[in-house]
Design a protein around this motif. Structure first.
Motif, short mmCIF file in Angstrom:
data_model
loop_
_atom_site.label_atom_id
_atom_site.label_comp_id
_atom_site.label_asym_id
_atom_site.label_seq_id
_atom_site.Cartn_x
_atom_site.Cartn_y
_atom_site.Cartn_z
N PRO A 171 0.87 -1.31 0.13
CA PRO A 171 -0.17 0.11 -0.22
C PRO A 171 0.67 1.26 -0.04
O PRO A 171 0.17 2.38 -0.25
N GLY A 172 2.06 1.10 0.37
CA GLY A 172 2.98 2.24 0.07
C GLY A 172 4.50 1.88 0.27
O GLY A 172 4.75 0.76 -0.27
N PRO A 173 5.34 2.89 0.51
CA PRO A 173 6.79 2.44 0.62
C PRO A 173 7.13 1.23 1.61
O PRO A 173 6.63 1.17 2.31
N VAL A 174 8.18 0.61 0.96
CA VAL A 174 8.43 -0.61 1.52
C VAL A 174 9.81 -0.85 1.85
O VAL A 174 10.81 -0.34 1.04
N ARG A 175 10.50 -1.38 2.85
CA ARG A 175 11.63 -1.45 3.39
C ARG A 175 12.15 -2.78 3.02
O ARG A 175 11.24 -3.68 2.97
N ALA A 176 13.43 -2.93 3.01
CA ALA A 176 14.09 -4.37 2.57
C ALA A 176 13.75 -5.37 3.57
O ALA A 176 13.25 -6.31 3.25
N LYS A 177 13.80 -5.23 4.84
CA LYS A 177 13.25 -6.15 5.87
C LYS A 177 11.89 -6.45 5.65
O LYS A 177 11.43 -7.56 6.39
N GLN A 178 11.03 -5.52 4.98
CA GLN A 178 9.56 -6.03 4.87
C GLN A 178 9.33 -6.94 3.71
O GLN A 178 8.68 -7.92 3.59
N ILE A 179 10.36 -6.92 2.76
CA ILE A 179 10.44 -7.62 1.42
C ILE A 179 10.80 -8.97 1.91
O ILE A 179 10.22 -10.11 1.19
N VAL A 180 11.86 -9.33 2.49
CA VAL A 180 12.76 -10.48 2.67
C VAL A 180 11.74 -11.89 3.03
O VAL A 180 11.49 -12.46 2.46
N PRO A 181 10.88 -11.50 4.17
CA PRO A 181 9.90 -12.70 4.23
C PRO A 181 9.07 -13.00 3.28
O PRO A 181 8.52 -13.90 3.16
N ARG A 182 8.64 -11.96 2.54
CA ARG A 182 7.55 -11.93 1.67
C ARG A 182 7.78 -12.68 0.23
O ARG A 182 7.04 -13.16 -0.37
N ILE A 183 9.39 -12.68 0.07
CA ILE A 183 9.93 -13.38 -1.08
C ILE A 183 10.51 -14.60 -0.47
O ILE A 183 11.01 -15.53 -1.22
N GLY A 184 10.10 -15.13 0.48
CA GLY A 184 10.63 -16.63 1.14
C GLY A 184 11.84 -16.84 1.62
O GLY A 184 12.29 -17.96 1.49
N LEU A 185 12.49 -15.64 2.13
CA LEU A 185 13.83 -15.81 2.78
C LEU A 185 13.94 -15.55 4.28
O LEU A 185 12.79 -14.95 4.71
N ALA A 186 14.79 -16.07 4.86
CA ALA A 186 14.88 -15.80 6.33
C ALA A 186 15.09 -14.64 6.73
O ALA A 186 15.94 -13.78 5.86
N THR A 187 14.73 -14.07 7.70
CA THR A 187 14.82 -12.60 8.04
C THR A 187 16.45 -12.43 8.80
O THR A 187 16.30 -12.20 9.71
N THR A 188 17.51 -12.82 8.14
CA THR A 188 18.71 -12.65 8.72
C THR A 188 19.27 -11.33 8.12
O THR A 188 18.98 -10.89 6.97
N ALA A 189 20.39 -10.82 8.68
CA ALA A 189 21.07 -9.34 8.46
C ALA A 189 21.75 -9.58 6.93
O ALA A 189 21.55 -8.87 6.08
#
Length: 182
Positions: free
Chosen positions: A123-141
């Motif tokens: 719905p608006g601007p997105v940060r990298a840490k919000q994208i990572v789980p949505r593309i199926g990756l673990a939220t590691t640094a």
């Protein structure tokens, strides 16, 4: 009484020596574990890089005009090669092409298409840490930083905008161009 204290001191010294031996073994094992983790990370990065290069090469092969082979022998040799269609001397690879009218997201490697889809659905601007789980990756640094570099690359090539540092949106140039054509 003296012999009981001497026996306890001897046992304490033996236990202390055993603890020191185990601590030394543990330090050695921790060092080996860290080396193995570094090797694993290098292999993961190499695999991902090769996958991106191969995806780019296959995208180039589908969009490049076909050239006539020099001879049937050359054509047969290339067809049997596991690298059929790949140039033998690749000087530089452009994984993410610059956006231009008529160029669709299918020209991008799969992970970049996934990133664009997540941003388009947001719905608006997105940060990298919000994208990572949505593309199926673990939220590691490491995954977040890798995704951030992909986002920056998409901005550089005109696929995305970054109005504020770290906040990514679909490129206005693309949305304006596509809305004008409809």
């Amino acid at each position: 009484m003296g012999s009981l204290f001497e026996e306890l001191e001897a046992r304490e010294a033996a236990a202390r020596e055993r603890v020191e031996e185990l601590e030394a073994e543990l330090a050695d094992l921790n060092e080996q574990l860290e080396e193995a983790r570094e090797g694993l990370e290098r292999l993961r990065i190499a695999r991902e890089t090769v996958a991106e290069v191969m995806a780019e090469m296959s995208a180039d092969a589908t969009t490049a005009p076909e050239e006539a082979p020099e001879s049937d022998a050359v054509a047969n040799e290339e067809a049997s090669s596991p690298y059929a269609g790949a140039e033998r001397r690749v000087m530089g690879v452009l994984t993410v092409p610059k956006w231009r009218p008529g160029l669709g997201v299918d020209a991008l490697p799969r992970v970049y298409r996934d990133i664009l889809e997540v941003i388009a659905d947001a719905p608006g601007p997105v940060r990298a840490k919000q994208i990572v789980p949505r593309i199926g990756l673990a939220t590691t640094a490491g995954r977040i930083e890798g995704t951030r570099s992909k986002l920056k690359r998409l901005v550089e090539r005109g696929w995305l905008d970054e109005d504020e540092p770290g906040l990514f949106t679909p490129a206005r140039l693309r949305t304006t161009a596509s809305s004008n054509s409809q």
